[in-house]
Structure formats: C-alpha cells, structure tokens
Design an enzyme around this catalytic site. Structure first.
Site, mmCIF file in Angstrom:
data_model
loop_
_atom_site.group_PDB
_atom_site.id
_atom_site.type_symbol
_atom_site.label_atom_id
_atom_site.label_comp_id
_atom_site.label_asym_id
_atom_site.label_seq_id
_atom_site.Cartn_x
_atom_site.Cartn_y
_atom_site.Cartn_z
ATOM 1 N N ASP A 112 10.047 -14.393 1.600
ATOM 2 C CA ASP A 112 8.600 -14.215 1.537
ATOM 3 C C ASP A 112 7.871 -15.276 2.347
ATOM 4 O OD1 ASP A 112 6.211 -12.938 0.184
ATOM 5 O OD2 ASP A 112 5.984 -14.998 -0.537
ATOM 6 N N GLU B 81 9.795 -11.750 6.048
ATOM 7 C CA GLU B 81 8.413 -11.275 6.060
ATOM 8 C C GLU B 81 7.642 -12.261 6.940
ATOM 9 O OE1 GLU B 81 4.409 -10.675 3.408
ATOM 10 O OE2 GLU B 81 5.807 -12.313 3.087
#
Length: 799
Positions: free
Chosen positions: A480, A531
């Site tokens: 993330d 990401e």
C-alpha cells in the site's frame, strides 16, 4: 485458558514518573542506550558473572554499562541493586536473582546461593529437584537468599503468606532463550525469521536437570532502562517478571514457566526519562479483539495444511504471465458477522459462480480503528482477532487454495498509527519511526513513517512480509501507498533532501528492493504488487537492473483516465477519445494490474453504478461495457466487491453489501457478465499470456472517435487472437466494417448487450464472415452489427 473479554478488566495503568533518586544509574543502559557485557553466565541461571570481572568486594559500585554483576557483587549485591530488582527496574535481574556459585574465603566454590523476590512473604523456601529444602532468609526489599552445599539444580520457590502457600517455578534460574546467532542476526538486521525469536513463544526450556514448559518473551527496546512483562499470569504486576537485557542492541528476554497459550500480556518499559509505559508486543502473533489492546500468547500453529498440490504448482508457475483476475474484498464487511471459517463456506461458492482466479483481502493484520479498513496497523504479525484466531485464517486460505483460488493480501509497511499502546515511541523515544518529523511523520494520515534507514526496522518489515508468505501461505502482497514511501516531499511542505539533494527516499527504495528480492527468493511463485500512483521509473524492473523489484504495479493512470472518460455522456465521448486510448501509450512500460478498487467507491466518489451516465438501463449497459474493456485491455483486472453486480450505494465498512440486488435480473445480469468475462479469461491465453508484451495486442482501429469505437486484437504466443470491438456511443452501429487477420467465419464469444445479461439483444447471433476486402492493415474484413453501449468479442469459428 484463553482470556475472557467479559471478565472485569484491570485498571488502566497510566504513565507514571519514577523519581530519578529511585532509579540509580547502576541498573539501566547508559544515555546512548548501550550496554557493555552481555547477560548470561555460568551454569543454568546465566546469572553469575565472569570471575575475571574484578571490583572491590567491600564496596561494589553500580555500572551503567553492565547488565551482570561480578562474582563478588553476585555474592554480596548492594542495597541499591536489591532495591532495583525489588522494584523491577534492574536491566539484569538474573545477575541478582536465581542461583549463583558461592565462593569460599579462599576463592574456590563452596556451594550455591539462591535468591528470589517474594515481597510480603512470611517465609520462603527453595525446594530442589531432589526434594531437599533450602531455607531463604530475607535480605531487604522483599529479596530472599539462602544457600546449600551442592551444585546448581532445578528448583521451585515455596512462599508462605499467612496460611497460604504459594509454589512457583523460578524464571530467574534459566539460561536465555535467545541464542548468540539470533542476537547477531537481529543486531545486523538480517534475521529473516525474526518472528521465531521475538514475541512470545510457548516452549519446553531446559533447566539444570530437566525441562520446564512455559513462554519465552523477547522484545527489542534499545532505549529502555528496564522492561517487564505484565499480564493475566502475574495480576499485571510487572515487578514479578522483570526482563534481562541481553546485548547492546537492546534485546530483552525472559522465560516464564507455566505461562500457557491464551495468556494476555503487554510489555512495561521504563523510559530514559523515568516513566513506565505499557506497550503491546510488536511481534505478537495474536491480540485481544479491539477495542482491547493487549497481546495474547499464541499457541503453536495446529492447522494441518491440505494445499500441497497448490503450493507445488505455485512454485512452478510464473504468476506474472498466468491468468489473474482479482476480486478485492474487505473481509469484515463482505458479509458482516462471518468468522474466517464461516467466510470460507460463503466466499468460495460465490467465487465459483463469478470465476475470479484470485481474491485480494484488504489488510488482515490487527488494527484498532475499524474505519481505517486495516490500513493503520498496530499488530503486524497478528491477524485481526475480529474474525478469529490465526489458525482460523490458515483454514480460510487453505480452503481457498484447495478450491483453486490464489490469495493476495494488502500489506502496509509505509506508515503506522500513533496509538500510545503500539509501535509509536515504543521505548519512550523514536524507534520504529524516524525521529525527525519531516521524515518520520505522514501529515495526510496523522501517522508515523518507518525509519527505513535503520537496518533493524527494515528487518522487522522484511521479516513481516516473509511471515505472511510462510506462515499463512499468502500468494502475494499488495504493498500500500508506495508513492508516499518513494518521495521525501510526498504531501509535505517541509522536507529533507537525500544525500544527493534529490527528493527520492533512498532508504525506502532500498527497503522495497530488499523486501521484493527476499520475498521472490524465498517463495517462488508469489507476486509482489505495488500500489504506486506516480511515474516513478522501474517499479516492476528487477532489482538486478536497478528497479524496485515488484512483479506488478497498479495502473492508476488507466483507472483515472477511463473513469473520467466513461462518466461523459455518450453524446460527448467523441471529444474525449484520447482519454480512452492514452493508456496504450505506456501499457508496456511496467507490468500492470488494472484496478477498480475500494478507493474508487468511497468518500463521496459514489459506486461504479453511479459513475455511469444515463438512466438505470444505460448505467448498467455502460457498466457491462466498461468491465469488458477492463478485461480486454492488457493487464490483470481487479474489481472491488459490490461492483460486480452494480451496487448503486457507496461502500461503507460499517455495513454489508446490498445483496438483495442479486435477486434483480438487471443487476444479476452484471454479475453474469463478470462470470462470462472470467470464464473467457481463464480459457483464452490471448487475454493474459502476453499481457506485458506489445506483441499481445494489435490495433484494428483506435481512431474512430466519431463513433466512439475502439477495436483491437488480443493475441497469445501461438498467434491465436480475439477481436474486440467496443462501442461507447448510444447508437446501434449496423454494417460496421472492421479488418480481421483470418479469412472465414468469426463468431461472437461475448456480447454485453445479450438479453440474458440485461441487454437489448442486438448483435450477430450467426457470426460474421470475412471478405477479401483489405481494411485496417488486414487483407480480410467483415461487416457486423455493434450494439449501443456494448462490447462484442469475436474469434474464428474453427479456433
């Protein structure tokens, strides 16, 4: 016995200052957090210091750089030493407590001295393994001492309090449970199985004669002056279980006999400022269910894996060139109230209906704040207790593997929350985070940023990635917020340039490279996914070529451009055709995932249904068209839960999905479209085999902006192809002509306007036949009918 959350809770232990006068420098680390001699020593207790450590026996002086006592000090500990041990603020309690050699006036050994801490006791006796009893006399401050003429032995301490007799094994008679090699690797930041050493581990530990069952506790806290274990097994009285500091790296350890799985605990640390703070275990493998914050001693894994065949195939498969269509879900709100085990029973049949190849769970690590969706982690090594135990999660993943589904989990190594019980200021100072707020805080989220320049912090994170891959058979980690890690000026007005004067976070880059390279080396067949929302070069380039080393990257540009395009009324889409085709300019610059993720359906952004223009029918038609384009575009498709059936309401973690919509034929038609797409995807190598190679796509016509039509071929390594035509206008295009690479009859394999999917039923039910009329660079062409707001996929009838 597992802790019952319905039991009365202990009072909150507020941070309390200890006057400096009560914290002699004798019993803590020096101002720099270092120590000289290591803990441990002779025989079983690890308590006696090397006789060569000479000090004046008549006046032993406290040394802040030592956690052990000399032989003379061990024989005659000072009152300050006794007081520090009694109050649980000694950094080497084993050098006073436990058993030590007794020396004769001539310097030789003449027996064994035993000391124990038993405040308020009326009488204390050490009972040896032979049954012999050794009376202990009170020295001072609740410390008792006795001696016998024999060698070291196993023993228990029997204490009498009025009419009550309390018999307990002595934690201070044991050697350390952390070995020299472990200490070395931890100090170097190279321990790839860190979770096997730090934390709490139930084990059999050797004494002098036999073994004892209990729990070994170990924690990294280099700035602490003292560390204690508090929990249900000692009535949260840390004075009973002060830990010893083993080395200059700040590893603290204590083996506590008879502590079993299910015991609830925390670490209590004395800061250099003299305050006691309570902290959850950073490496705990099990936690209390939030809002409770303590750690739980986890039982050794008992789940018997049945996914051997899956793991064998995984190790032999390159996931980057294999089919991967991903269903992303938030486990807590997919069907609220289900446990890990119940989720397996409900999720697998649903996946069977939809045909995805993988599931991606939003973070499953423990987090205190539900609305963070798991992205503010406090228990990096503990699956969230909201859904069950670690073995329950193993069961879920095992079931998914046996059913043929890969499991990806979101992982958050970029930042962590400031909750006082967790990692932040863990030993009273910046430890896991960088001490400079310009480097150590993330203003957007109000969180701390890991100190990627510290090898031991990097070790904590790299080992954490390996932990999930190893202990839970996770098939991939989606990292993330990578962009926030890569740039020193990310969302900051004040920032510190790197050593070259640039904005790149060189330490974070090195960490990501290490994490990816280590994960791929240790677990062939897994996938690391970034990401990453910027144009940072080389995200999926191998580390050997200077890249970050990820296998896949979320294509945020594709997502943003195409969502912006599809939101336009079809009447105006011809003016925005470039937004639709721009992603092909860079489609092979990285290896991509095409995400429609949770971030696009929350916080006022609306659902995928509400992003579509038009009335209800048109919205669903646009949605079916968009998904066909997503599955047809080079890259791995990912779709967030609820969007597969066109849920109109925005997702919220506090409630479940609008499952009743699956009973409505138009919305069921969207789910059926996903099922058809996935069935085609799985069975058609042209849709995934050359995802990352320009040879996998050939344009038919990318420039028909006037009709808002896009047409191209997807190819596999053998040259077999699927022709795809996408009509983003609201007009039926009859007798629409396209070039095709092969002569003969081509048949529809997908038409998103199929009446069974909720469409109007316009199409080419008998297929189309080519004619030798050159067009679009091909020798053959065909006329077909393209429905409004629909995709038509064709392939040769004989393929």
């Amino acid at each position: 016995m597992p802790y019952d959350n319905d039991q009365p809770r202990r009072p909150h232990l507020a941070m309390r200052a200890i006057p400096d006068a009560l914290v002699p420098s004798a019993v803590g680390p020096d101002a720099a957090g270092g120590v000289g001699a290591t803990g441990g020593g002779a025989a079983t207790g690890g308590s006696a210091a090397d006789p060569g450590d000479a000090v004046a026996a008549s006046a032993p002086q406290a040394d802040p750089d030592r956690t052990t006592l000399t032989a003379a000090e061990a024989a005659h500990p000072s009152d300050d030493e006794l007081l520090a041990v009694a109050e649980g603020r000694h950094s080497g309690p084993h050098s006073v407590l436990g058993q030590h050699p007794r020396t004769s006036p001539g310097g030789g050994r003449s027996g064994t001295v035993i000391r124990a801490r038993r405040p308020l006791a009326d009488a204390v006796t050490a009972v040896l393994s032979s049954g012999a009893r050794v009376r202990l006399d009170h020295l001072a401050h609740g410390i008792w001492e006795g001696a016998h003429d024999g060698e070291f032995d196993d023993y228990v301490i029997e204490a009498r309090y009025g009419d009550h007799i309390d018999v307990r094994d002595d934690p201070y008679r044991f050697m350390p449970t952390v070995g020299d090699l472990d200490l070395y690797l931890l100090g170097e930041g190279r321990h790839e199985r860190l979770w096997d050493v730090l934390g709490a581990h139930v084990r059999e530990h050797a004494g002098t004669v036999g073994t004892s069952r209990g729990t070994a506790f170990a924690v990294w806290a280099p700035h602490a002056r003292a560390v204690r274990v508090i929990g249900t097994f000692n009535e949260w009285d840390g004075g009973r279980h002060a830990m010893r500091r083993l080395n200059g790296q700040g590893i603290w350890e204590l083996f506590i006999p008879d502590v079993e799985p299910g015991a609830v605990y925390k670490f209590q640390l004395l800061t250099r400022e003299g305050a006691w703070i309570d902290k959850a275990d950073p490496v705990a493998q099990r936690t209390e269910r939030p809002p409770h914050t303590a750690s739980i001693v986890s039982a050794p894994p008992a789940h018997e894996w049945g996914d051997d065949e899956w793991m064998r195939r995984r190790a032999e498969t390159d996931p980057h060139t294999a089919p991967m269509s991903v269903y992303e879900l938030h486990a807590l709100s997919w069907r609220p109230g289900l446990s890990y085990r119940e989720l397996a029973d409900a999720l697998i049949p649903y996946l069977d209906d939809l045909g995805f190849t993988h599931v991606e769970f939003m973070p499953l690590a423990e987090h205190p704040y539900g609305p963070s969706w798991g992205y503010q982690v406090t228990g990096y090594y503990a699956p969230t207790a909201r859904l069950g135990t670690p073995d329950d999660l193993r069961y879920l993943i095992d079931r998914l593997h046996q059913a043929g589904y890969g499991v990806i989990m979101d992982w958050v190594p970029g930042h962590f929350p400031k909750d006082a019980f967790a990692l932040g200021r863990f030993d009273g100072e910046a430890l896991y985070e960088h001490g400079d707020p310009r480097l150590g805080e993330q203003p957007d989220w109000g969180t701390y940023v890991f100190n990627f320049g510290d090898s031991r912090v990097r070790n904590f994170l790299v080992a954490n990635a390996l932990y999930w891959l190893d202990e839970f058979h996770i098939d991939g980690l989606r990292v993330d917020a990578v962009a926030s890690m890569l740039y020193l000026d990310y969302s900051r007005t004040e920032w510190v340039p790197n050593i070259h004067g640039g904005r790149e976070n060189l330490e974070a880059i090195a960490f990501l490279q290490e994490a990816c390279a280590t994960a791929y080396r240790e677990h062939p067949g897994i996938v690391m996914i970034a990401e990453e929302s910027t144009s940072f070069d080389g995200v999926t380039r191998p580390t050997s070529a200077g890249g970050l080393g990820f296998g896949l990257k979320w294509n945020m540009g594709w997502m943003n451009d195409n969502l912006r395009y599809i939101a336009n009324d079809p009447l105006y889409r011809s003016y925005h055709h470039g937004e639709l085709t721009f992603s092909f300019v860079y489609a092979w610059s990285e290896q991509y995932v095409l995400p429609i993720s949770h971030d696009e359906v929350v916080h006022g952004k609306g659902s995928m249904f509400t992003k579509m223009p038009g009335d209800h029918w048109q919205k669903l038609a646009n949605l079916r068209l968009f998904y066909a384009y997503q599955w047809g575009h080079p890259g791995k498709p990912l779709l967030y839960m609820g969007q597969e059936f066109g849920q109109p309401s925005e997702w919220g973690e506090e409630r479940g999905l609008d499952w009743w919509l699956m009973d409505q034929p138009p919305h069921r038609g969207v789910a059926s479209t996903i099922a058809r797409l996935n069935a085609l995807y799985r069975s058609t190598p042209a849709l995934w085999e050359l995802d990352h190679d320009p040879a996998g796509l050939q344009w038919i016509n990318g420039g028909d902006a006037g009709n808002s039509v896009l047409a191209f071929l997807r190819r596999d390594a053998q040259g077999d192809s699927v022709a795809m035509v996408f009509n983003f206008s609201n007009q039926v295009l009859r007798d629409y002509r396209i070039g095709l690479p092969r002569a003969g009859r081509w048949v529809e394999v997908l038409n998103t306007d199929d009446a069974e999917l909720g469409g109007s039923g316009v199409g080419n039910p008998d297929g189309v036949r080519t004619a030798p009329e050159p067009l679009d660079g091909f020798d053959q062409s065909a006329h077909l009918t393209v429905p409004p707001l629909a995709a038509v996929w064709l392939r040769p009838a004989d393929s």
